[in-house]
Design an enzyme around this catalytic site. Structure first.
Site, PDB file in Angstrom:
ATOM      1  N   ASN A 287      -5.281  -9.577  -4.572  1.00  0.00           N
ATOM      2  CA  ASN A 287      -4.598  -9.209  -5.821  1.00  0.00           C
ATOM      3  C   ASN A 287      -3.111  -9.038  -5.501  1.00  0.00           C
ATOM      4  OD1 ASN A 287      -3.685  -8.047  -8.196  1.00  0.00           O
ATOM      5  ND2 ASN A 287      -4.649  -6.050  -7.812  1.00  0.00           N
TER       6      ASN A 287
ATOM      7  N   LYS B 282      -0.734  -8.458  -7.478  1.00  0.00           N
ATOM      8  CA  LYS B 282      -0.049  -7.531  -8.408  1.00  0.00           C
ATOM      9  C   LYS B 282       1.263  -8.168  -8.895  1.00  0.00           C
ATOM     10  CE  LYS B 282      -2.111  -3.761  -5.856  1.00  0.00           C
ATOM     11  NZ  LYS B 282      -2.347  -2.347  -5.831  1.00  0.00           N
TER      12      LYS B 282
ATOM     13  N   HIS C 207      -8.668  -2.835 -13.780  1.00  0.00           N
ATOM     14  CA  HIS C 207      -8.017  -2.334 -12.560  1.00  0.00           C
ATOM     15  C   HIS C 207      -7.419  -0.956 -12.878  1.00  0.00           C
ATOM     16  CE1 HIS C 207      -5.288  -1.900  -9.192  1.00  0.00           C
ATOM     17  NE2 HIS C 207      -5.976  -2.860  -8.575  1.00  0.00           N
TER      18      HIS C 207
ATOM     19  N   GLU D 254      -4.741   0.291 -12.213  1.00  0.00           N
ATOM     20  CA  GLU D 254      -3.328   0.254 -12.648  1.00  0.00           C
ATOM     21  C   GLU D 254      -3.226  -0.165 -14.120  1.00  0.00           C
ATOM     22  OE1 GLU D 254      -1.857  -2.173  -9.414  1.00  0.00           O
ATOM     23  OE2 GLU D 254      -2.293  -0.536  -8.026  1.00  0.00           O
TER      24      GLU D 254
ATOM     25  N   GLU E 266     -13.249   0.733  -6.348  1.00  0.00           N
ATOM     26  CA  GLU E 266     -11.896   0.996  -5.863  1.00  0.00           C
ATOM     27  C   GLU E 266     -11.526   2.450  -6.146  1.00  0.00           C
ATOM     28  OE1 GLU E 266      -9.339  -2.627  -5.309  1.00  0.00           O
ATOM     29  OE2 GLU E 266      -9.012  -2.004  -7.362  1.00  0.00           O
TER      30      GLU E 266
ATOM     31  N   GLY F 104      -3.409   1.415  -2.351  1.00  0.00           N
ATOM     32  CA  GLY F 104      -1.990   1.382  -1.993  1.00  0.00           C
ATOM     33  C   GLY F 104      -1.502   2.620  -1.264  1.00  0.00           C
TER      34      GLY F 104
ATOM     35  N   SER G 100      -6.816  -0.031   0.292  1.00  0.00           N
ATOM     36  CA  SER G 100      -6.183  -0.014   1.617  1.00  0.00           C
ATOM     37  C   SER G 100      -7.005  -0.734   2.687  1.00  0.00           C
ATOM     38  CB  SER G 100      -5.878   1.425   2.046  1.00  0.00           C
ATOM     39  OG  SER G 100      -4.949   2.005   1.144  1.00  0.00           O
TER      40      SER G 100
END
Ligand code: PEP
Length: 254
Positions: A11, A13, A97, A99, A167, A173, A213
């Site tokens: 991904n 991003k 996701h 985010e 996730e 991240g 991560s």
């Protein structure tokens, strides 16, 4: 149950900055993925780079998108529909996701997107995961709620076309990956939650991957001991050698 063929998704991003940089990164990854690669590899670049990357797609690397809207047409400014993605050869789409959820995406919208993706024969990769972990294990309930919502209205046949990416938000991240034990426990929990909603034999067939991560240094342990069938990789997918090492970690078997 662990699938024999692993799935590893990069991904990107909101990276990189230009089409030229995206093409370069893609060609670096392309060179490192062998024609005999045992894993299914997917790259999900920003929408605008998809047409260029689609021109040089590697037979072993499928194209993914980072999101889609559930409407195909209409007054939804700024959105991209499943039909538009499919027209460029996109096969996988990330849905829900964290985010996107942080920007207001709801469980109901996630479910609508899953249905819309399946209608277009796109594989939905639906992201679920807790924000934090409390000592009493309440976070499992957050995950169960997300599973229930994403599967609403799906038949068993449709569910088997869905990939679930666990996730944990605290691991995305941050450099703080979940341990292989955390991942294994969550794999068992997801299967048991799906078993309550569908049959066990259906639940066991769903492809589950882990994201948060993942890097070269932890991929092998997470893959062999975490019980999941691959990875959703953010930061480390922007570096071809690191991403290739993660793919390779899944090719060595269990
Ligand atoms: C992600 O973006 O889904 C992700 C897991 O990111 P990272 O690998 O950087 O934690």
């Amino acid at each position: 149950m662990k699938h024999t063929q692993a799935l590893v998704i990069g991904n990107w991003k909101l990276n990189p900055g230009t089409t030229a940089e995206a093409k370069l990164l893609y060609s670096q990854i392309r060179k490192k993925v062998s024609k005999n690669c045992l894993a299914t590899v997917v790259i999900a670049p920003p929408f605008l780079f998809i047409p260029e990357i689609a021109k040089t797609i590697h037979p072993k690397i499928a194209l993914g998108a980072q999101d889609m809207h559930y409407e195909e047409r209409g007054a939804v400014t700024g959105e991209i529909g499943g039909g538009q993605l499919a027209a460029f050869g996109v096969q996988y789409v990330l849905i829900g996701h964290s985010e996107r959820r942080a920007l207001g995406e709801t469980d109901t919208q996630v479910n609508k997107k899953v249905h819309a993706a399946l209608k277009r024969k796109l594989t939905p990769v639906v992201c679920i995961g807790e924000r934090t972990r409390d000592g009493q294990g309440q976070f499992y309930q957050d995950v169960a709620t997300q599973i229930k919502a994403l599967t609403t209205g799906l038949t068993a046949v449709q569910l088997q076309k869905v990939v679930i990416a666990y996730e944990p938000i605290w691991a995305i991240g941050t450099g703080l990956n979940a341990t292989a034990e955390n991942v294994k426990e969550m794999q068992l929990f997801i299967v048991s939650t799906l078993t309550k909603l569908f049959e066990r034999k259906v639940a066991e067939k769903i492809l589950l991957i882990y994201g948060g991560s993942v890097k070269d240094s932890n991929a092998r342990e997470l893959y062999t001991q975490g019980g999941m069938s691959g990875f959703l990789v953010g930061g480390a997918s922007l570096e071809a050698t690191e991403f290739a090492a993660i793919i390779h970690a899944t090719e060595l078997g269990n």
